[in-house]
Design a protein around this motif. Structure first.
Motif, PDB file in Angstrom:
ATOM      1  N   GLY A  16      -7.457  -7.722 -34.170  1.00 31.55           N
ATOM      2  CA  GLY A  16      -7.020  -7.221 -32.863  1.00 31.55           C
ATOM      3  C   GLY A  16      -6.832  -7.567 -32.291  1.00 31.55           C
ATOM      4  O   GLY A  16      -5.866  -8.326 -31.581  1.00 31.55           O
ATOM      5  N   THR A  17      -7.487  -7.004 -30.506  1.00 34.05           N
ATOM      6  CA  THR A  17      -7.414  -7.979 -29.514  1.00 34.05           C
ATOM      7  C   THR A  17      -8.184  -9.186 -29.161  1.00 34.05           C
ATOM      8  O   THR A  17      -8.012  -9.984 -28.013  1.00 34.05           O
ATOM      9  CB  THR A  17      -7.740  -6.796 -28.161  1.00 34.05           C
ATOM     10  N   GLN A  18      -9.005  -9.559 -29.806  1.00 36.46           N
ATOM     11  CA  GLN A  18     -10.054 -10.358 -30.283  1.00 36.46           C
ATOM     12  C   GLN A  18      -9.435 -11.985 -30.345  1.00 36.46           C
ATOM     13  O   GLN A  18      -9.071 -11.693 -31.710  1.00 36.46           O
ATOM     14  CB  GLN A  18     -11.371  -9.864 -30.414  1.00 36.46           C
ATOM     15  N   THR A  19     -10.019 -12.404 -30.065  1.00 37.44           N
ATOM     16  CA  THR A  19      -9.584 -13.560 -30.915  1.00 37.44           C
ATOM     17  C   THR A  19     -10.991 -15.023 -30.806  1.00 37.44           C
ATOM     18  O   THR A  19     -11.545 -14.833 -30.537  1.00 37.44           O
ATOM     19  CB  THR A  19      -8.982 -15.027 -30.230  1.00 37.44           C
ATOM     20  N   VAL A  20     -11.439 -15.313 -32.801  1.00 38.60           N
ATOM     21  CA  VAL A  20     -12.931 -15.881 -32.698  1.00 38.60           C
ATOM     22  C   VAL A  20     -12.277 -16.997 -33.366  1.00 38.60           C
ATOM     23  O   VAL A  20     -11.024 -17.496 -34.204  1.00 38.60           O
ATOM     24  CB  VAL A  20     -12.737 -14.586 -34.219  1.00 38.60           C
ATOM     25  N   VAL A  21     -13.139 -17.710 -32.574  1.00 45.54           N
ATOM     26  CA  VAL A  21     -12.919 -19.591 -33.424  1.00 45.54           C
ATOM     27  C   VAL A  21     -14.541 -19.344 -33.921  1.00 45.54           C
ATOM     28  O   VAL A  21     -15.356 -19.207 -33.510  1.00 45.54           O
ATOM     29  CB  VAL A  21     -13.326 -19.962 -31.260  1.00 45.54           C
ATOM     30  N   ALA A  22     -13.933 -19.765 -35.524  1.00 43.72           N
ATOM     31  CA  ALA A  22     -15.331 -19.685 -35.246  1.00 43.72           C
ATOM     32  C   ALA A  22     -15.226 -21.500 -35.795  1.00 43.72           C
ATOM     33  O   ALA A  22     -15.064 -22.608 -36.433  1.00 43.72           O
ATOM     34  CB  ALA A  22     -15.064 -19.725 -37.253  1.00 43.72           C
ATOM     35  N   VAL A  51     -14.175 -14.335 -29.618  1.00 44.21           N
ATOM     36  CA  VAL A  51     -15.551 -14.483 -30.534  1.00 44.21           C
ATOM     37  C   VAL A  51     -16.055 -15.903 -30.838  1.00 44.21           C
ATOM     38  O   VAL A  51     -15.001 -16.352 -31.608  1.00 44.21           O
ATOM     39  CB  VAL A  51     -15.943 -13.769 -30.898  1.00 44.21           C
ATOM     40  N   LEU A  52     -16.794 -16.382 -30.267  1.00 40.10           N
ATOM     41  CA  LEU A  52     -17.066 -18.041 -30.649  1.00 40.10           C
ATOM     42  C   LEU A  52     -18.504 -17.943 -31.718  1.00 40.10           C
ATOM     43  O   LEU A  52     -19.100 -17.474 -31.312  1.00 40.10           O
ATOM     44  CB  LEU A  52     -17.451 -18.985 -29.550  1.00 40.10           C
ATOM     45  N   ASP A  53     -17.397 -18.176 -33.011  1.00 36.59           N
ATOM     46  CA  ASP A  53     -18.483 -17.690 -34.486  1.00 36.59           C
ATOM     47  C   ASP A  53     -19.596 -19.458 -34.615  1.00 36.59           C
ATOM     48  O   ASP A  53     -18.627 -20.382 -35.326  1.00 36.59           O
ATOM     49  CB  ASP A  53     -17.947 -17.182 -35.336  1.00 36.59           C
ATOM     50  N   LEU A  54     -20.601 -19.634 -33.567  1.00 35.03           N
ATOM     51  CA  LEU A  54     -21.268 -20.535 -33.899  1.00 35.03           C
ATOM     52  C   LEU A  54     -22.463 -20.164 -35.250  1.00 35.03           C
ATOM     53  O   LEU A  54     -23.388 -21.562 -35.674  1.00 35.03           O
ATOM     54  CB  LEU A  54     -22.405 -21.039 -33.332  1.00 35.03           C
ATOM     55  N   THR A  55     -22.245 -19.993 -36.653  1.00 41.14           N
ATOM     56  CA  THR A  55     -22.768 -19.340 -37.802  1.00 41.14           C
ATOM     57  C   THR A  55     -23.365 -21.103 -38.499  1.00 41.14           C
ATOM     58  O   THR A  55     -23.669 -21.734 -38.939  1.00 41.14           O
ATOM     59  CB  THR A  55     -22.303 -18.490 -38.300  1.00 41.14           C
ATOM     60  N   ASP A  56     -21.632 -21.656 -38.737  1.00 43.10           N
ATOM     61  CA  ASP A  56     -22.320 -23.324 -39.204  1.00 43.10           C
ATOM     62  C   ASP A  56     -22.101 -24.027 -38.404  1.00 43.10           C
ATOM     63  O   ASP A  56     -21.970 -25.704 -38.987  1.00 43.10           O
ATOM     64  CB  ASP A  56     -20.474 -23.190 -40.267  1.00 43.10           C
ATOM     65  N   VAL A  57     -22.342 -24.208 -36.754  1.00 44.69           N
ATOM     66  CA  VAL A  57     -22.910 -25.097 -36.283  1.00 44.69           C
ATOM     67  C   VAL A  57     -23.834 -26.096 -36.381  1.00 44.69           C
ATOM     68  O   VAL A  57     -24.886 -24.769 -36.731  1.00 44.69           O
ATOM     69  CB  VAL A  57     -22.671 -24.976 -34.690  1.00 44.69           C
ATOM     70  N   ALA A  83     -17.676 -13.391 -26.629  1.00 44.74           N
ATOM     71  CA  ALA A  83     -18.803 -13.335 -27.129  1.00 44.74           C
ATOM     72  C   ALA A  83     -18.628 -14.172 -27.990  1.00 44.74           C
ATOM     73  O   ALA A  83     -18.627 -15.390 -28.436  1.00 44.74           O
ATOM     74  CB  ALA A  83     -18.781 -12.274 -28.217  1.00 44.74           C
ATOM     75  N   ILE A  84     -20.965 -14.406 -28.586  1.00 38.98           N
ATOM     76  CA  ILE A  84     -20.780 -15.848 -29.277  1.00 38.98           C
ATOM     77  C   ILE A  84     -21.453 -14.825 -30.546  1.00 38.98           C
ATOM     78  O   ILE A  84     -22.678 -14.750 -29.942  1.00 38.98           O
ATOM     79  CB  ILE A  84     -21.456 -16.928 -28.347  1.00 38.98           C
ATOM     80  N   VAL A  85     -21.770 -15.917 -31.494  1.00 44.33           N
ATOM     81  CA  VAL A  85     -22.092 -15.577 -32.668  1.00 44.33           C
ATOM     82  C   VAL A  85     -23.350 -16.598 -33.161  1.00 44.33           C
ATOM     83  O   VAL A  85     -22.656 -17.796 -33.369  1.00 44.33           O
ATOM     84  CB  VAL A  85     -21.401 -15.327 -34.242  1.00 44.33           C
ATOM     85  N   LEU A  86     -24.476 -16.469 -33.211  1.00 42.06           N
ATOM     86  CA  LEU A  86     -25.458 -17.199 -33.295  1.00 42.06           C
ATOM     87  C   LEU A  86     -26.024 -17.260 -34.348  1.00 42.06           C
ATOM     88  O   LEU A  86     -26.708 -16.166 -34.096  1.00 42.06           O
ATOM     89  CB  LEU A  86     -26.692 -17.797 -32.429  1.00 42.06           C
ATOM     90  N   THR A  87     -26.487 -17.658 -35.341  1.00 37.82           N
ATOM     91  CA  THR A  87     -27.679 -17.313 -36.543  1.00 37.82           C
ATOM     92  C   THR A  87     -28.620 -18.276 -36.776  1.00 37.82           C
ATOM     93  O   THR A  87     -29.023 -18.191 -38.014  1.00 37.82           O
ATOM     94  CB  THR A  87     -26.626 -17.273 -37.875  1.00 37.82           C
ATOM     95  N   ASN A  88     -28.075 -20.081 -36.131  1.00 36.83           N
ATOM     96  CA  ASN A  88     -28.913 -20.889 -36.822  1.00 36.83           C
ATOM     97  C   ASN A  88     -30.075 -20.484 -35.184  1.00 36.83           C
ATOM     98  O   ASN A  88     -29.739 -20.849 -34.095  1.00 36.83           O
ATOM     99  CB  ASN A  88     -28.220 -22.265 -35.675  1.00 36.83           C
ATOM    100  N   TYR A 107     -24.182 -12.747 -30.247  1.00 37.44           N
ATOM    101  CA  TYR A 107     -24.829 -11.754 -31.077  1.00 37.44           C
ATOM    102  C   TYR A 107     -25.553 -12.115 -32.651  1.00 37.44           C
ATOM    103  O   TYR A 107     -25.371 -13.930 -32.842  1.00 37.44           O
ATOM    104  CB  TYR A 107     -23.696 -10.467 -31.523  1.00 37.44           C
ATOM    105  N   ASP A 108     -25.698 -11.171 -33.517  1.00 33.58           N
ATOM    106  CA  ASP A 108     -26.494 -12.117 -34.820  1.00 33.58           C
ATOM    107  C   ASP A 108     -25.273 -12.134 -36.229  1.00 33.58           C
ATOM    108  O   ASP A 108     -25.860 -12.324 -37.421  1.00 33.58           O
ATOM    109  CB  ASP A 108     -27.313 -11.611 -35.299  1.00 33.58           C
ATOM    110  N   SER A 109     -24.614 -11.522 -35.680  1.00 32.61           N
ATOM    111  CA  SER A 109     -22.919 -11.053 -36.943  1.00 32.61           C
ATOM    112  C   SER A 109     -21.919 -11.435 -35.709  1.00 32.61           C
ATOM    113  O   SER A 109     -21.700 -11.361 -35.531  1.00 32.61           O
ATOM    114  CB  SER A 109     -23.271 -10.733 -37.560  1.00 32.61           C
ATOM    115  N   ARG A 110     -21.304 -12.179 -37.049  1.00 28.56           N
ATOM    116  CA  ARG A 110     -19.592 -11.906 -36.514  1.00 28.56           C
ATOM    117  C   ARG A 110     -19.233 -10.304 -36.381  1.00 28.56           C
ATOM    118  O   ARG A 110     -17.943  -9.790 -35.067  1.00 28.56           O
ATOM    119  CB  ARG A 110     -18.413 -12.237 -37.439  1.00 28.56           C
ATOM    120  N   ALA A 111     -19.096  -9.514 -37.217  1.00 30.67           N
ATOM    121  CA  ALA A 111     -19.097  -7.906 -37.301  1.00 30.67           C
ATOM    122  C   ALA A 111     -20.027  -7.312 -35.822  1.00 30.67           C
ATOM    123  O   ALA A 111     -19.147  -6.352 -35.400  1.00 30.67           O
ATOM    124  CB  ALA A 111     -19.409  -7.404 -38.268  1.00 30.67           C
ATOM    125  N   ALA A 112     -20.979  -8.006 -35.791  1.00 33.24           N
ATOM    126  CA  ALA A 112     -20.966  -7.178 -34.595  1.00 33.24           C
ATOM    127  C   ALA A 112     -20.840  -7.682 -33.317  1.00 33.24           C
ATOM    128  O   ALA A 112     -20.348  -7.116 -32.247  1.00 33.24           O
ATOM    129  CB  ALA A 112     -23.137  -7.607 -34.515  1.00 33.24           C
TER     130      ALA A 112
END
Length: 124
Positions: A16-22, A51-57, A83-88, A107-112
């Motif tokens: 959509g209007t958001q850019t995800v950087v995993a 959206v910065l997805d740091l799940t695999d950092v 928005a920053i996704v953190l699961t670690n 956030y605890d998930s990319r979907a959120a």
């Protein structure tokens, strides 16, 4: 689009209007400048809702936090959002110890993060 930055990779996609950087790998002194540059290029190019997805950092030092702070400032200068996704838990702890968990939308998930609900890790 995929970007390789000296041991850190970034996969960029649009939702959509958001850019995800995993991001995957370690964010440290050896690659934080390349990360800042890549994120700045996205912002200047019009991707201001990130959206910065740091799940695999697996590791992030203070230079990585500096890159996050700089990105937040640039995004807000362009009237965007970050928005920053953190699961670690170890990386989340870095944000908590520095008080940055109160500054960033975590956030605890990319979907959120893509839904951007009123409740996130920072407000929980």
């Amino acid at each position: 689009m995929s970007i390789d930055m000296n041991g850190l990779t970034a996969d960029v996609s649009t939702h959509g209007t958001q850019t995800v950087v995993a991001l995957a790998g370690e964010i440290d002194l050896s690659n934080h400048v390349a990360l800042r540059t890549a994120l700045n290029d996205l912002i200047v190019g019009g991707s201001v809702d990130l959206v910065l997805d740091l799940t695999d950092v697996t590791f992030m030092d203070s230079t990585g936090l500096g890159a996050m702070i700089g990105t937040r400032r640039r995004v807000h200068a362009f009237q965007g959002s970050l928005a920053i996704v953190l699961t670690n838990d170890a990386i989340l702890r870095v944000f908590e110890v520095t008080g940055l968990d109160k500054v960033f939308d975590l956030y605890d998930s990319r979907a959120a993060a893509l839904r951007k609900p009123d409740t996130n890790l920072s407000q929980a």
